[in-house]
Scaffold this active site. Structure first.
Site, PDB file in Angstrom:
ATOM      1  N   GLU A  35      21.660  16.723  -8.109  1.00 23.59           N
ATOM      2  CA  GLU A  35      22.204  15.395  -7.830  1.00 23.59           C
ATOM      3  C   GLU A  35      23.129  15.413  -6.617  1.00 23.59           C
ATOM      4  O   GLU A  35      23.121  14.489  -5.809  1.00 23.59           O
ATOM      5  CB  GLU A  35      22.941  14.847  -9.059  1.00 23.59           C
ATOM      6  CG  GLU A  35      22.025  14.456 -10.214  1.00 23.59           C
ATOM      7  CD  GLU A  35      21.084  13.317  -9.858  1.00 23.59           C
ATOM      8  OE1 GLU A  35      21.374  12.564  -8.902  1.00 23.59           O
ATOM      9  OE2 GLU A  35      20.052  13.171 -10.531  1.00 23.59           O
ATOM     10  N   TYR A 118      28.390   7.687  -9.517  1.00 28.44           N
ATOM     11  CA  TYR A 118      26.939   7.836  -9.644  1.00 28.44           C
ATOM     12  C   TYR A 118      26.574   9.195 -10.228  1.00 28.44           C
ATOM     13  O   TYR A 118      25.773   9.290 -11.172  1.00 28.44           O
ATOM     14  CB  TYR A 118      26.223   7.654  -8.292  1.00 28.44           C
ATOM     15  CG  TYR A 118      24.796   8.143  -8.396  1.00 28.44           C
ATOM     16  CD1 TYR A 118      23.834   7.365  -9.008  1.00 28.44           C
ATOM     17  CD2 TYR A 118      24.440   9.431  -7.975  1.00 28.44           C
ATOM     18  CE1 TYR A 118      22.540   7.825  -9.187  1.00 28.44           C
ATOM     19  CE2 TYR A 118      23.150   9.901  -8.142  1.00 28.44           C
ATOM     20  CZ  TYR A 118      22.211   9.097  -8.747  1.00 28.44           C
ATOM     21  OH  TYR A 118      20.936   9.577  -8.950  1.00 28.44           O
ATOM     22  N   ASP A 136      21.458   3.609  -8.201  1.00 31.57           N
ATOM     23  CA  ASP A 136      21.435   4.077  -6.810  1.00 31.57           C
ATOM     24  C   ASP A 136      20.757   2.999  -5.968  1.00 31.57           C
ATOM     25  O   ASP A 136      20.463   1.899  -6.464  1.00 31.57           O
ATOM     26  CB  ASP A 136      20.740   5.434  -6.689  1.00 31.57           C
ATOM     27  CG  ASP A 136      19.231   5.350  -6.873  1.00 31.57           C
ATOM     28  OD1 ASP A 136      18.728   4.299  -7.336  1.00 31.57           O
ATOM     29  OD2 ASP A 136      18.528   6.337  -6.559  1.00 31.57           O
TER      30      ASP A 136
END
Length: 294
Positions: A35, A118, A136
């Protein structure tokens, strides 16, 4: 109108990409690494580097035992190398304070170095299968079109964006986690920013299609250029130091950008300020952690 979960998940099961961090047996730490890498770098560039990192640093303590310079070299040309330093710092906290494990809950994840809203939500969802809205750019675009009938999502609004996705998630927790991944995948592969493949879209209903695909009426989105920017200069300077075995003289850095010395000096100063590089007492330059003359 809701986004049809059955249609979306059915499409994802057959057409979703076989990305290495989605495979069985991948740990929360390894998903966290993916990520961080994927934040501003395309999948095709991330995948081979991520696989190298998983082999080299399968757990946080393995990375924590490495130097900052080793991590920066392994980061290569993924761009925005401050992410690598933050991940290295995060690995030390996980190793020392969390028993070499990545926390499960969003609030604790948010307390870790370099972990923003996020990333915390993505790890909670994709590593631990929680029912947490993950938003996102791809998700915002799908929601703007399918739910609101707009060509583009407009300016981000954390409260609104999370609320939009929260109401779409199935109540079943494991199903909700897969839905989040599928929604993101739809935006990446079908509902793209340019030339969306609407004829291939699995959704039976889309507000944007029903409205006749109206064009975006807001200001045009600025396209970020790279050539000639400070980012490019920083990258060239970092390449010299990554490829060296130790501190280098200023002249070795100067030759990579001879046309604009003011810009080069500004880029070099910014790398020092960001802690990505160091200057030795004798005036040489090195990657973070390698600036000792001794």
């Amino acid at each position: 109108m809701p986004i049809d979960a059955e249609a979306l998940l059915g499409w994802f099961d057959t057409d979703g990409r076989d990305l290495p961090w989605r495979r069985p047996g991948v740990s929360a730490w390894q998903i966290l690494m993916s990520e961080i890498m994927l934040q501003q770098t395309p999948v095709v560039r991330v995948a081979p580097i991520w696989e190298q990192w998983v082999r080299r640093w399968p757990v946080p303590s393995a990375m924590a035992a490495s130097s900052q310079a080793e991590v920066l070299r392994a980061w290569g040309k993924l761009g925005y190398p401050r992410r690598a330093l933050r991940l290295h710092e995060c690995s030390r906290v996980l190793a020392e304070e969390y028993g070499d494990e990545v926390p499960r809950d969003v609030e604790t994840l948010l307390s870790l170095p370099g972990i923003g809203a996020y990333t915390a939500r993505a790890v909670a969802t994709f590593a631990y299968g929680q029912r947490v809205p993950v938003v996102d750019t791809n998700v915002r675009r799908v929601v703007a079109r399918a739910l609101h009938g707009n060509a583009e999502p407009g300016n981000p609004s954390t409260t609104r964006d999370l609320a939009d996705v929260e109401q779409l998630l199935p109540e079943n927790v494991p199903r909700a986690a897969r839905y989040s991944a599928a929604l993101m995948e739809l935006g990446a592969l079908i509902c793209t920013a340019k030339n969306p493949a609407c004829l291939l879209c699995p959704l039976p209903e889309c507000a944007w299609i029903e409205a006749g695909r109206p064009a975006h009426t807001g200001p045009a989105k600025k396209v970020q250029k790279f050539a000639g920017t400070d980012r490019q200069v920083r990258g060239k300077l970092m390449s010299v130091l990554r490829e060296s075995t130790g501190p280098v003289e200023r002249a070795q850095l100067d030759i990579v950008w001879p046309t604009d010395t003011t810009q080069r000096d500004r880029a070099l100063d910014s790398l020092l300020t960001d802690g990505l590089i160091e200057q030795t007492e004798s005036g040489l330059f090195a990657l973070a952690g390698e600036g000792s003359d001794g």
